[in-house]
Design an enzyme around this catalytic site. Structure first.
Site, PDB file in Angstrom:
ATOM      1  N   ASP A  67      -7.726 -20.316  -0.613  1.00  0.00           N
ATOM      2  CA  ASP A  67      -7.612 -20.790  -1.690  1.00  0.00           C
ATOM      3  C   ASP A  67      -5.731 -20.742  -1.809  1.00  0.00           C
ATOM      4  O   ASP A  67      -4.829 -19.960  -1.883  1.00  0.00           O
ATOM      5  CB  ASP A  67      -7.542 -19.465  -3.279  1.00  0.00           C
ATOM      6  CG  ASP A  67      -7.216 -21.316  -4.743  1.00  0.00           C
ATOM      7  OD1 ASP A  67      -6.473 -22.020  -4.368  1.00  0.00           O
ATOM      8  OD2 ASP A  67      -7.461 -21.227  -5.598  1.00  0.00           O
ATOM      9  N   LEU A  68      -5.160 -22.092  -1.141  1.00  0.00           N
ATOM     10  CA  LEU A  68      -3.796 -22.052  -0.283  1.00  0.00           C
ATOM     11  C   LEU A  68      -2.911 -22.299  -1.827  1.00  0.00           C
ATOM     12  O   LEU A  68      -1.517 -21.907  -2.272  1.00  0.00           O
ATOM     13  CB  LEU A  68      -3.909 -23.579   0.336  1.00  0.00           C
ATOM     14  CG  LEU A  68      -3.821 -23.459   1.838  1.00  0.00           C
ATOM     15  CD1 LEU A  68      -4.286 -24.364   1.821  1.00  0.00           C
ATOM     16  CD2 LEU A  68      -2.754 -22.128   2.167  1.00  0.00           C
ATOM     17  N   ARG A  98       3.732 -28.803   0.454  1.00  0.00           N
ATOM     18  CA  ARG A  98       4.180 -28.227  -0.359  1.00  0.00           C
ATOM     19  C   ARG A  98       3.219 -27.078  -0.534  1.00  0.00           C
ATOM     20  O   ARG A  98       3.192 -26.090  -2.264  1.00  0.00           O
ATOM     21  CB  ARG A  98       3.394 -28.967  -2.230  1.00  0.00           C
ATOM     22  CG  ARG A  98       4.724 -30.239  -2.743  1.00  0.00           C
ATOM     23  CD  ARG A  98       4.112 -30.972  -3.868  1.00  0.00           C
ATOM     24  NE  ARG A  98       3.058 -31.624  -3.225  1.00  0.00           N
ATOM     25  CZ  ARG A  98       2.498 -32.605  -3.647  1.00  0.00           C
ATOM     26  NH1 ARG A  98       3.151 -33.648  -3.027  1.00  0.00           N
ATOM     27  NH2 ARG A  98       1.335 -33.475  -3.638  1.00  0.00           N
ATOM     28  N   HIS A 133      -9.129 -45.591   1.631  1.00  0.00           N
ATOM     29  CA  HIS A 133     -10.636 -45.677   1.891  1.00  0.00           C
ATOM     30  C   HIS A 133     -10.838 -46.752   2.794  1.00  0.00           C
ATOM     31  O   HIS A 133      -9.708 -47.121   3.293  1.00  0.00           O
ATOM     32  CB  HIS A 133     -11.847 -45.972   0.814  1.00  0.00           C
ATOM     33  CG  HIS A 133     -11.987 -44.700   0.048  1.00  0.00           C
ATOM     34  ND1 HIS A 133     -12.355 -42.868   0.740  1.00  0.00           N
ATOM     35  CD2 HIS A 133     -11.782 -44.162  -1.268  1.00  0.00           C
ATOM     36  CE1 HIS A 133     -12.456 -42.339  -0.387  1.00  0.00           C
ATOM     37  NE2 HIS A 133     -11.972 -43.040  -2.217  1.00  0.00           N
ATOM     38  N   ASP A 134     -11.239 -46.003   3.804  1.00  0.00           N
ATOM     39  CA  ASP A 134     -11.802 -46.873   4.603  1.00  0.00           C
ATOM     40  C   ASP A 134     -11.799 -47.920   5.139  1.00  0.00           C
ATOM     41  O   ASP A 134     -10.966 -49.465   5.348  1.00  0.00           O
ATOM     42  CB  ASP A 134     -13.319 -46.732   5.477  1.00  0.00           C
ATOM     43  CG  ASP A 134     -13.579 -47.303   7.166  1.00  0.00           C
ATOM     44  OD1 ASP A 134     -13.359 -48.471   6.665  1.00  0.00           O
ATOM     45  OD2 ASP A 134     -13.580 -46.530   7.691  1.00  0.00           O
ATOM     46  N   TYR A 137      -8.292 -49.657   4.650  1.00  0.00           N
ATOM     47  CA  TYR A 137      -7.577 -49.671   5.573  1.00  0.00           C
ATOM     48  C   TYR A 137      -7.445 -50.592   6.710  1.00  0.00           C
ATOM     49  O   TYR A 137      -6.883 -51.744   7.139  1.00  0.00           O
ATOM     50  CB  TYR A 137      -8.085 -47.857   6.504  1.00  0.00           C
ATOM     51  CG  TYR A 137      -7.284 -47.062   5.306  1.00  0.00           C
ATOM     52  CD1 TYR A 137      -6.384 -47.155   4.495  1.00  0.00           C
ATOM     53  CD2 TYR A 137      -8.505 -45.692   5.340  1.00  0.00           C
ATOM     54  CE1 TYR A 137      -6.263 -45.770   3.662  1.00  0.00           C
ATOM     55  CE2 TYR A 137      -8.107 -44.712   4.971  1.00  0.00           C
ATOM     56  CZ  TYR A 137      -7.247 -45.172   4.007  1.00  0.00           C
ATOM     57  OH  TYR A 137      -7.368 -43.942   3.397  1.00  0.00           O
ATOM     58  N   ASP A 163     -11.925 -44.934   9.440  1.00  0.00           N
ATOM     59  CA  ASP A 163     -12.218 -43.149   9.570  1.00  0.00           C
ATOM     60  C   ASP A 163     -12.480 -42.539  10.747  1.00  0.00           C
ATOM     61  O   ASP A 163     -11.813 -41.825  11.310  1.00  0.00           O
ATOM     62  CB  ASP A 163     -13.684 -42.494   8.537  1.00  0.00           C
ATOM     63  CG  ASP A 163     -13.299 -43.230   7.020  1.00  0.00           C
ATOM     64  OD1 ASP A 163     -11.407 -43.363   6.795  1.00  0.00           O
ATOM     65  OD2 ASP A 163     -13.788 -42.786   6.055  1.00  0.00           O
TER      66      ASP A 163
END
Length: 377
Positions: A67-68, A98, A133-134, A137, A163
């Site tokens: 858990d970062l 962050r 999302h794909d 893009y 993707d």
């Protein structure tokens, strides 16, 4: 225990910060090629919504759980980074920083590290920090506008074009190039792989044709977008479809002969003004037989015609079956590793595993004792 040696990337250590989509696919590809990929999962997993043991993009990896957002989480990951060759992350710009695992602290801990970043919009630009999302893009790059009929809307080709083709594959190419540089110079670097950049890059040939006046900037008006009646998809009598790619004259002659077109109709190939009539004639012929019947007619010829198969049907195609293009591992049919190598073939060494399944194992193999303290409690 650590994976057995195998694949051209054997000995390369990769840390993958868990995500969904193109990042995990890139990690899978590196794992298929023999890299020791450690996926750092968050507690609870990535939330993809399917059983992680059936998520093929998890294969050939080991999973640890960190858990970062807790004290010591970043330090545990930096312990892995210190022993790694590559790190992959697919957060929005600024998130890794962050969390304490951005390029700064990672390269300070390991100057030889290749830090691969996977995003849709890239690390900078007006849209860099917005969601996407794909489909979005590929829309802005002009690639989505290539799909679909001239008299209908474009259609998304799943998420394969953006993707995976414009994203994952460019990330892997960038990472491997940077890895060569790092091994030659001792200096790592950051690889900024953006789906918009990669997808735009895929259109290079079409851009050249457009500049030369050999491509019309509209859908359904060109050789490769369904505009030509000898390069497209036709329905059969049973509702199936056949894909026709008879571009070259000699292949077209074989196609026309086997389809049963008369000479006058077939000659319409050389006159775009007659393409409408030729298309109707080809469509009418295909509607006379089933997909299986037409497959038998064209099988083994140079007419460049193939049946359009579903995902479920594809592994049973005789050619793909003979080559072992698909594999069945633990009841999951999936693509076999690609490409193929004569001396160092890739393999399916490990099935997908639940988050955190290998925390103890990786802590031992990579000599990162602090990892145990941040694993599942």
């Amino acid at each position: 225990m650590a994976d057995a040696v195998g694949g051209p990337l054997a000995g390369v250590r990769v840390v993958e910060l868990a995500g969904i989509g193109p990042g995990p696919f890139a990690g899978m590809l590196l794992g298929d090629l023999g890299a020791d990929v450690v996926r750092v999962d968050r507690p609870g997993g990535p939330g993809l919504g399917i059983d992680p043991r059936r998520d093929v993009t998890h294969r050939n990896k080991r999973s640890v759980c960190v858990d970062l957002k807790t004290d010591g989480g970043a330090e545990a990951v930096l312990g892995l980074v210190e022993r790694a060759d590559v790190l992959l992350e697919g957060y929005r710009p600024g998130v890794a920083e962050r969390l304490g695992v951005g390029p700064g602290p990672c390269l300070a801990r390991n100057p030889r590290l290749v830090y691969g970043r996977m995003t849709g919009w890239g690390q900078d630009g007006p849209l860099a920090r917005t969601a996407g999302h794909d489909i979005g893009y590929i829309a802005v790059t002009g690639a989505l506008g290539l799909t679909g009929p001239a008299d209908g809307p474009p259609y998304p080709p799943a998420n394969l074009l953006g993707d995976y083709a414009g994203g994952s594959l460019y990330l892997v190419v960038g990472v491997l190039a940077a890895l060569l540089h790092a091994r030659a110079t001792g200096t790592g670097q950051v690889v900024d792989a953006a789906i918009v950049d990669g997808t735009a890059h895929l259109t290079a040939m079409l851009r050249g044709m457009l500049a030369a006046g050999a491509w019309q900037d509209r859908r359904g008006g060109n050789l490769l977008d369904g505009g030509a009646p000898f390069y497209g998809v036709y329905e059969t009598s049973d509702g199936g479809h056949m894909a026709v790619g008879a571009l070259e004259p000699r292949f077209y002659e074989e196609f026309a002969r086997l389809l049963g077109l008369d000479g006058e109709t077939a000659a319409g190939r050389d006159d775009p003004g007659r393409w409408g009539g030729l298309r109707e004639a080809v469509a009418e012929r295909f509607r006379r037989r089933t997909r299986a019947e037409w497959t038998a007619v064209f099988e083994g010829t140079d007419a460049c015609v193939a049946p359009v198969l579903s995902l479920g049907e594809a592994p049973g195609h005789p050619h793909l079956a003979a080559r072992g293009t698909f594999a069945d591992r633990d009841g999951v049919v999936q693509p076999a590793p690609a490409p193929r190598f004569s001396a160092t073939p890739g393999s399916l060494r490990r099935p997908p595993a639940p988050p955190g399944a290998h925390t103890e194992e990786v802590a031992r193999d990579w000599d990162v004792p602090g990892l145990r303290e941040k694993g599942p409690q």
